[in-house]
Scaffold this motif. Structure first.
Motif, PDB file in Angstrom:
ATOM      1  N   UNK A  14      49.350  44.634  28.781  1.00  0.00           N
ATOM      2  CA  UNK A  14      48.429  43.848  28.013  1.00  0.00           C
ATOM      3  C   UNK A  14      49.050  42.462  28.271  1.00  0.00           C
ATOM      4  N   UNK A  15      48.377  41.365  28.266  1.00  0.00           N
ATOM      5  CA  UNK A  15      48.740  39.966  28.398  1.00  0.00           C
ATOM      6  C   UNK A  15      48.898  39.180  26.933  1.00  0.00           C
ATOM      7  N   UNK A  16      49.935  38.754  26.680  1.00  0.00           N
ATOM      8  CA  UNK A  16      50.206  38.363  25.171  1.00  0.00           C
ATOM      9  C   UNK A  16      50.809  36.405  25.558  1.00  0.00           C
ATOM     10  N   UNK A  17      50.569  35.794  24.451  1.00  0.00           N
ATOM     11  CA  UNK A  17      51.016  34.551  24.489  1.00  0.00           C
ATOM     12  C   UNK A  17      52.338  34.625  23.559  1.00  0.00           C
ATOM     13  N   UNK A  66      43.926  41.445  34.468  1.00  0.00           N
ATOM     14  CA  UNK A  66      43.986  39.887  34.366  1.00  0.00           C
ATOM     15  C   UNK A  66      44.684  39.233  35.449  1.00  0.00           C
ATOM     16  N   UNK A  67      45.805  39.874  35.676  1.00  0.00           N
ATOM     17  CA  UNK A  67      46.951  39.481  36.642  1.00  0.00           C
ATOM     18  C   UNK A  67      46.336  39.578  37.844  1.00  0.00           C
ATOM     19  N   UNK A  68      45.593  40.369  38.141  1.00  0.00           N
ATOM     20  CA  UNK A  68      45.305  40.630  39.828  1.00  0.00           C
ATOM     21  C   UNK A  68      43.895  39.519  39.788  1.00  0.00           C
ATOM     22  N   UNK A  69      43.197  39.505  38.943  1.00  0.00           N
ATOM     23  CA  UNK A  69      42.432  38.320  38.897  1.00  0.00           C
ATOM     24  C   UNK A  69      42.684  36.739  39.076  1.00  0.00           C
ATOM     25  N   UNK A  70      43.735  36.737  38.449  1.00  0.00           N
ATOM     26  CA  UNK A  70      44.496  35.341  38.634  1.00  0.00           C
ATOM     27  C   UNK A  70      44.963  35.192  39.952  1.00  0.00           C
TER      28      UNK A  70
END
Length: 86
Positions: A14-17, A66-70
């Motif tokens: 997961x992506x977190x801030x 999300x990382x791959x899309x970025x």
């Protein structure tokens, strides 16, 4: 930041801030790079960092997608920039 978010051993990313000033999170001094100085790049250190659930970016378990899309978006932007100068 991409993190594993499952505790049962199955893979889930997961992506977190993580806001600056979060206890245990440190952005070290910037790398001394040869090129692309506009990209401010620092090593990051994490020491027992706790992040609230509302700091999740997007859906839980979709961080890798999300990382791959970025990466894809970045490649398109760079090709547009470089082809303009060719």
């Amino acid at each position: 930041v991409l993190v594993t978010t499952r505790e049962d051993g199955r893979p889930e990313i997961s992506a977190i801030m993580i806001p600056e000033g979060t206890p245990g999170f440190t952005a070290e001094k910037p790398y001394d790079k040869l090129g692309w100085h506009a990209s401010d790049t620092h090593p990051l250190s994490f020491d027992d960092v706790h992040v609230p659930a509302d700091h999740l970016l997007g859906d839980r378990g979709r961080g890798y997608a999300q990382f791959l899309a970025t990466l894809d978006d970045g490649r398109v932007e760079e090709m547009a920039t470089f082809s303009k100068h060719a």
